[in-house]
Design a protein around this motif. Structure first.
Motif, PDB file in Angstrom:
ATOM      1  N   GLY A  57      15.852  24.228 -46.763  1.00  0.00           N
ATOM      2  CA  GLY A  57      16.318  25.260 -45.852  1.00  0.00           C
ATOM      3  C   GLY A  57      17.802  25.555 -46.012  1.00  0.00           C
ATOM      4  N   ASN A  58      18.226  26.695 -45.450  1.00  0.00           N
ATOM      5  CA  ASN A  58      19.605  27.147 -45.595  1.00  0.00           C
ATOM      6  C   ASN A  58      20.487  26.527 -44.515  1.00  0.00           C
ATOM      7  N   SER A  59      20.660  25.203 -44.600  1.00  0.00           N
ATOM      8  CA  SER A  59      21.487  24.507 -43.621  1.00  0.00           C
ATOM      9  C   SER A  59      21.990  23.197 -44.222  1.00  0.00           C
ATOM     10  N   TRP A  60      23.110  22.726 -43.688  1.00  0.00           N
ATOM     11  CA  TRP A  60      23.627  21.413 -44.072  1.00  0.00           C
ATOM     12  C   TRP A  60      22.894  20.341 -43.271  1.00  0.00           C
ATOM     13  N   ASN A  61      22.616  19.216 -43.900  1.00  0.00           N
ATOM     14  CA  ASN A  61      21.930  18.103 -43.253  1.00  0.00           C
ATOM     15  C   ASN A  61      22.714  16.823 -43.511  1.00  0.00           C
ATOM     16  N   GLU A  62      22.779  15.965 -42.508  1.00  0.00           N
ATOM     17  CA  GLU A  62      23.555  14.735 -42.645  1.00  0.00           C
ATOM     18  C   GLU A  62      22.657  13.549 -42.978  1.00  0.00           C
ATOM     19  N   VAL A  63      23.187  12.655 -43.799  1.00  0.00           N
ATOM     20  CA  VAL A  63      22.528  11.408 -44.154  1.00  0.00           C
ATOM     21  C   VAL A  63      23.427  10.256 -43.741  1.00  0.00           C
ATOM     22  N   SER A  64      22.842   9.216 -43.167  1.00  0.00           N
ATOM     23  CA  SER A  64      23.579   8.008 -42.816  1.00  0.00           C
ATOM     24  C   SER A  64      22.868   6.817 -43.438  1.00  0.00           C
ATOM     25  N   LEU A  99      30.422  10.870 -60.137  1.00  0.00           N
ATOM     26  CA  LEU A  99      30.624   9.447 -59.891  1.00  0.00           C
ATOM     27  C   LEU A  99      31.774   9.209 -58.924  1.00  0.00           C
ATOM     28  N   SER A 100      31.567   8.255 -58.044  1.00  0.00           N
ATOM     29  CA  SER A 100      32.580   7.876 -57.059  1.00  0.00           C
ATOM     30  C   SER A 100      33.567   6.883 -57.652  1.00  0.00           C
ATOM     31  N   PRO A 101      34.665   6.620 -56.953  1.00  0.00           N
ATOM     32  CA  PRO A 101      35.464   5.457 -57.289  1.00  0.00           C
ATOM     33  C   PRO A 101      34.693   4.204 -56.900  1.00  0.00           C
ATOM     34  N   CYS A 102      35.226   3.041 -57.178  1.00  0.00           N
ATOM     35  CA  CYS A 102      34.606   1.802 -56.727  1.00  0.00           C
ATOM     36  C   CYS A 102      35.005   1.532 -55.278  1.00  0.00           C
ATOM     37  N   PHE A 103      34.100   0.915 -54.542  1.00  0.00           N
ATOM     38  CA  PHE A 103      34.354   0.547 -53.158  1.00  0.00           C
ATOM     39  C   PHE A 103      34.213  -0.969 -53.018  1.00  0.00           C
ATOM     40  N   ASP A 104      35.317  -1.616 -52.685  1.00  0.00           N
ATOM     41  CA  ASP A 104      35.341  -3.066 -52.513  1.00  0.00           C
ATOM     42  C   ASP A 104      34.946  -3.388 -51.072  1.00  0.00           C
ATOM     43  N   LEU A 105      33.777  -3.985 -50.899  1.00  0.00           N
ATOM     44  CA  LEU A 105      33.274  -4.318 -49.570  1.00  0.00           C
ATOM     45  C   LEU A 105      33.360  -5.814 -49.291  1.00  0.00           C
ATOM     46  N   SER A 106      34.165  -6.520 -50.087  1.00  0.00           N
ATOM     47  CA  SER A 106      34.198  -7.981 -49.978  1.00  0.00           C
ATOM     48  C   SER A 106      34.781  -8.469 -48.668  1.00  0.00           C
ATOM     49  N   ASN A 107      35.642  -7.676 -48.023  1.00  0.00           N
ATOM     50  CA  ASN A 107      36.282  -8.119 -46.784  1.00  0.00           C
ATOM     51  C   ASN A 107      35.769  -7.388 -45.545  1.00  0.00           C
ATOM     52  N   GLN A 108      34.633  -6.691 -45.691  1.00  0.00           N
ATOM     53  CA  GLN A 108      34.114  -5.907 -44.582  1.00  0.00           C
ATOM     54  C   GLN A 108      32.967  -6.649 -43.891  1.00  0.00           C
ATOM     55  N   SER A 109      32.891  -6.496 -42.570  1.00  0.00           N
ATOM     56  CA  SER A 109      31.805  -7.098 -41.800  1.00  0.00           C
ATOM     57  C   SER A 109      30.651  -6.128 -41.589  1.00  0.00           C
ATOM     58  N   ALA A 110      30.890  -4.853 -41.830  1.00  0.00           N
ATOM     59  CA  ALA A 110      29.856  -3.821 -41.739  1.00  0.00           C
ATOM     60  C   ALA A 110      30.316  -2.627 -42.553  1.00  0.00           C
ATOM     61  N   ALA A 111      29.362  -1.833 -43.020  1.00  0.00           N
ATOM     62  CA  ALA A 111      29.714  -0.634 -43.786  1.00  0.00           C
ATOM     63  C   ALA A 111      28.612   0.401 -43.642  1.00  0.00           C
ATOM     64  N   VAL A 112      29.010   1.644 -43.338  1.00  0.00           N
ATOM     65  CA  VAL A 112      28.078   2.758 -43.183  1.00  0.00           C
ATOM     66  C   VAL A 112      28.570   3.921 -44.029  1.00  0.00           C
ATOM     67  N   LEU A 113      27.675   4.510 -44.797  1.00  0.00           N
ATOM     68  CA  LEU A 113      27.977   5.661 -45.646  1.00  0.00           C
ATOM     69  C   LEU A 113      27.339   6.893 -45.017  1.00  0.00           C
ATOM     70  N   THR A 114      28.097   7.979 -44.902  1.00  0.00           N
ATOM     71  CA  THR A 114      27.543   9.246 -44.431  1.00  0.00           C
ATOM     72  C   THR A 114      27.970  10.362 -45.375  1.00  0.00           C
ATOM     73  N   PHE A 115      27.146  11.389 -45.459  1.00  0.00           N
ATOM     74  CA  PHE A 115      27.507  12.604 -46.191  1.00  0.00           C
ATOM     75  C   PHE A 115      26.592  13.724 -45.740  1.00  0.00           C
ATOM     76  N   GLN A 116      26.950  14.944 -46.105  1.00  0.00           N
ATOM     77  CA  GLN A 116      26.137  16.123 -45.824  1.00  0.00           C
ATOM     78  C   GLN A 116      25.589  16.675 -47.141  1.00  0.00           C
ATOM     79  N   TYR A 117      24.349  17.124 -47.123  1.00  0.00           N
ATOM     80  CA  TYR A 117      23.764  17.744 -48.313  1.00  0.00           C
ATOM     81  C   TYR A 117      23.159  19.091 -47.947  1.00  0.00           C
ATOM     82  N   HIS A 118      23.015  19.939 -48.965  1.00  0.00           N
ATOM     83  CA  HIS A 118      22.454  21.284 -48.784  1.00  0.00           C
ATOM     84  C   HIS A 118      21.575  21.590 -49.980  1.00  0.00           C
ATOM     85  N   LEU A 119      20.261  21.723 -49.752  1.00  0.00           N
ATOM     86  CA  LEU A 119      19.307  22.097 -50.792  1.00  0.00           C
ATOM     87  C   LEU A 119      18.577  23.345 -50.327  1.00  0.00           C
TER      88      LEU A 119
END
Length: 697
Positions: free
Chosen positions: A449-456, A398-418
């Motif tokens: 596959g044996n590689s990291w992949n990015e998600v946006s 679980l993540s912390p909480c993210f307060d987006l009340s004062n943001q005009s845009a928001a993008v989440l990225t991460f890498q996964y490996h399966l």
């Protein structure tokens, strides 16, 4: 010509029916069918009824202690078109309506006539929370009342989860339910999408709902059945019984909005309680349960009552619902990044799951699975799937909480490996905007596959809110199933993350149809969300070619092409083919498949595109067969041209019950130790996935 006239006549009949539609519930019809087809069902019903009578004689002795009974819900949205794929907001409005009606906080509660106010239930202390919304695209137009939708999309943990299927039943049927004591393989409630949701909720005017059944009372009615309530007229005449003493005798259902003083049984005392949720009146004219009905519902949660699993072994303990998520730490400044270099940071391990995620830097210990190193820095988080962490075990982060009340845009990225076996399991990222209620934001299954992949992922739909995120790793049926994440980031301007984000690439889809374009359709999905879709193409000429441009933001997607007949688009009835290309790369291509083919691909910040897996469903090679079905002790699988395959038997709760290998020389599966019921048999050989429903007695 005759066929066209027949269709026109049917359409006119349906249109005329819609104008005069009355509430139709198929629960009693389903109940009678189950009594005839399942000899044990009548016995279990009798036991539950005896317990209910004891409960009603002394309810305080049996009543469950505590303030509330929480009923977690999994909603299966099964849709044939975009309209039926109702929004999360419409689903949530239905859950909110259930909580109002069962909590007696509905605004029309005080419309109860004075003669019935003394027997109103008040707050039943039953509360409903969304555990998950599952979405399934299916070309089937209507599903009927024979539980076909449940067999096709089995319930999740029915002993401790209320499963709701939102699918077009057809025939003017609004919904139906299964009483306690029936088979777990079919437990739950089914409602057509145009009757699931509350048009009076915020934004309700945009929901797909049909008046006068557009206030969510169909679900209130069907959940009442699921909790052992009968129709107030007892599905008979003035001598029939609904087994509740404080609901006056009624001789038939009431429709529309009757006037006060309606009495369908003049020889019996008391007017009809037509405003009861278990009658057939319009949504706007039903607004109460009785105290006796409340007792019947409470009895189902007592030991032996049919719903005791919700208290004896609850699937989760919610945080209370409503408002913002409970947080020990809230992030308000961006960009935010976490690569787990100094520990978990503000993240926490789940408390109600099966095991914890592991922080690692040197490669997972099992061979041919997991990443060898991090993608950002030295450390990453991963799910160790070696024994005893499989099959179907869950680990939550679980993540912390993210307060987006004062943001005009928001993008989440991460890498996964399966990386591992093809049946290695599933990784999902879920989001909560009210504590205890989670929905999937993104998910992916199987070996990538044996590689990291990015998600946006675009978070702009959540601007103005405080959100919490949760990674859910669910292991498959093998120890080769390690899955990992790294380089998590949220930026307010589209920057951040190891791979960047925010770009757009133009992809081109080309489909040359076979001789039956009316069987072909396609979708592009980001997680469970449909980004683009098309078909079927009944007006296209046989063998013609479709070319369509599709703008895709950076991220990872699934392209799925379907054939409703199950023979692909090549090569039995025409030489069809398809391709999806972008930036000079082929993202998906083919033509020879069964009922569907899925190609997973990613587009990165420099408009480069890559394909990373292809999965087929419904490809039945020559000679493939499974029998006997039903089976008692042994299933025999005849493989045809398949020589070395893995199989998995999954029960109706989604749990893996048995795995193994089969071949032409070793084709028997011993099922004698399995509990009787329906199972899904999946046979996997290379890229082929064969699916059969089997019944074990």
């Amino acid at each position: 010509m005759f066929k066209n006239l027949l269709l026109l006549g049917m359409a006119m009949a349906i249109t005329n029916f819609a104008y005069a539609q009355k509430r139709l519930c198929a629960t009693e019809e389903v109940h009678e069918r189950l009594l005839q087809s399942d000899p044990d069902f009548a016995r279990r019903q009798n036991e539950i009824e005896n317990l209910t009578r004891r409960f009603e004689e002394n309810p305080e002795q049996f009543r469950v202690s505590g303030d509330q009974i929480i009923i977690p819900c999994v909603i299966h949205v099964v849709y044939a078109n975009a309209t039926e794929n109702i929004s999360d907001a419409q689903v949530q409005s239905q859950i909110d309506r259930l909580n109002k009606d069962f909590g007696a906080t509905n605004s029309d509660y005080d419309n109860t006539p004075s003669e019935f106010q003394s027997v109103r239930s008040g707050d039943t202390k039953l509360r409903f929370e969304i555990l998950e919304i599952r979405r399934f695209s299916d070309s089937r137009d209507t599903w009927g009342t024979n539980d076909a939708v449940k067999y096709e999309y089995p319930p999740v943990e029915p002993e401790r989860v209320l499963n709701m299927w939102v699918a077009d039943i057809g025939g003017g049927i609004l919904g139906y339910a299964q009483f306690p004591g029936g088979s777990l393989a079919t437990d739950g409630v089914v409602m057509s999408p145009q009757y699931f949701g509350d048009a009076t909720a915020t934004g309700g005017s945009n929901f797909y709902l049909s008046a006068p059944f557009d206030r969510g009372r169909t679900a209130t009615h069907e959940v009442g059945h699921w909790l052992n309530l009968r129709h107030i007229w007892g599905d008979g005449n003035c001598s029939a019984d609904d087994f509740v003493s404080d609901t006056p005798v009624a001789g038939n259902p009431n429709y529309g909005c009757p006037s006060a003083g309606t009495n369908s049984c003049p020889s019996s005392p008391g007017n009809d309680m037509f405003m009861n949720y278990m009658d057939y009146v319009d949504d706007a004219c039903m607004f109460m349960f009785s105290a006796g009905q409340d007792n019947r519902m409470q009895a189902t949660f007592a030991n032996g009552g049919g719903r005791e699993g919700f208290l004896l072994d609850p699937i989760y303990t919610p945080g209370g619902g409503g408002g913002t998520p409970s947080c020990s730490n809230t992030i308000e400044n961006y960009p935010y990044a976490e690569s787990f270099e100094s520990g978990l940071g503000d993240w926490t391990q789940g408390s109600g799951d099966d095991f914890d995620w592991t922080r690692d830097a040197s490669g997972t210990p099992s061979s041919n699975t997991g990443p060898a190193s991090a993608v950002d820095g030295s450390y990453y988080m991963y799910v160790e799937s070696s024994s005893p962490n499989y099959p179907s075990k869950v680990a939550e982060l679980l993540s912390p909480c993210f307060d987006l009340s004062n943001q005009s845009a928001a993008v989440l990225t991460f890498q996964y490996h399966l990386y591992g076996a093809s049946n290695m399991g599933n990784l999902a990222l879920q989001i909560s905007v009210d504590d205890g209620s989670w929905t999937n934001l993104w998910s992916i299954s199987g070996n990538q596959g044996n590689s990291w992949n990015e998600v946006s992922l675009d978070l702009n739909n959540y601007l103005g809110s405080t959100i919490k995120l949760k990674y859910v790793g669910t292991t498959g049926s093998t120890w080769q199933g390690d899955m990992a994440i790294d380089a998590f980031a949220i930026s307010s301007d589209g920057s951040g993350g190891s791979g960047g984000s925010g770009g757009t690439t133009l992809a081109t889809l080309t489909i040359t149809f076979d001789n039956y374009p009316e069987e072909t359709r396609w979708e592009i999905l980001e997680g469970s969300t449909v980004i683009a879709s098309g078909g079927t193409y009944g007006s296209a000429a046989d063998g013609s070619t479709l070319v369509e441009d599709i703008a895709l933001e950076n991220g990872c997607y699934d392209f799925v092409i379907y054939d409703s007949y199950g023979d692909g688009i090549c090569c039995s009835y025409g030489n069809g083919s398809y391709s999806l290309t972008a930036g000079g790369s082929i993202l998906a291509s083919g033509g020879s498949f069964g009922s569907s083919e899925t190609s997973s691909f990613c587009i990165d910040d420099n408009a480069r595109a890559s394909q990373y897996s292809v999965r087929q469903e419904g490809v039945i090679p020559e000679g493939f067969a499974v029998f006997p079905n039903p089976a008692f002790t042994t299933l025999k699988v005849f493989m045809g041209k398949l020589n070395n395959a893995k199989y998995t038997l999954v029960n109706t709760s989604g749990k893996v019950s048995k795995t193994g290998s089969i071949s032409n020389t070793n084709n028997e599966i011993n099922v004698s130790e399995l509990e009787p019921g329906f199972y899904i048999l999946r046979v996997i050989e290379k890229d082929n996935i064969l699916v059969n429903k089997v019944l074990i007695l």
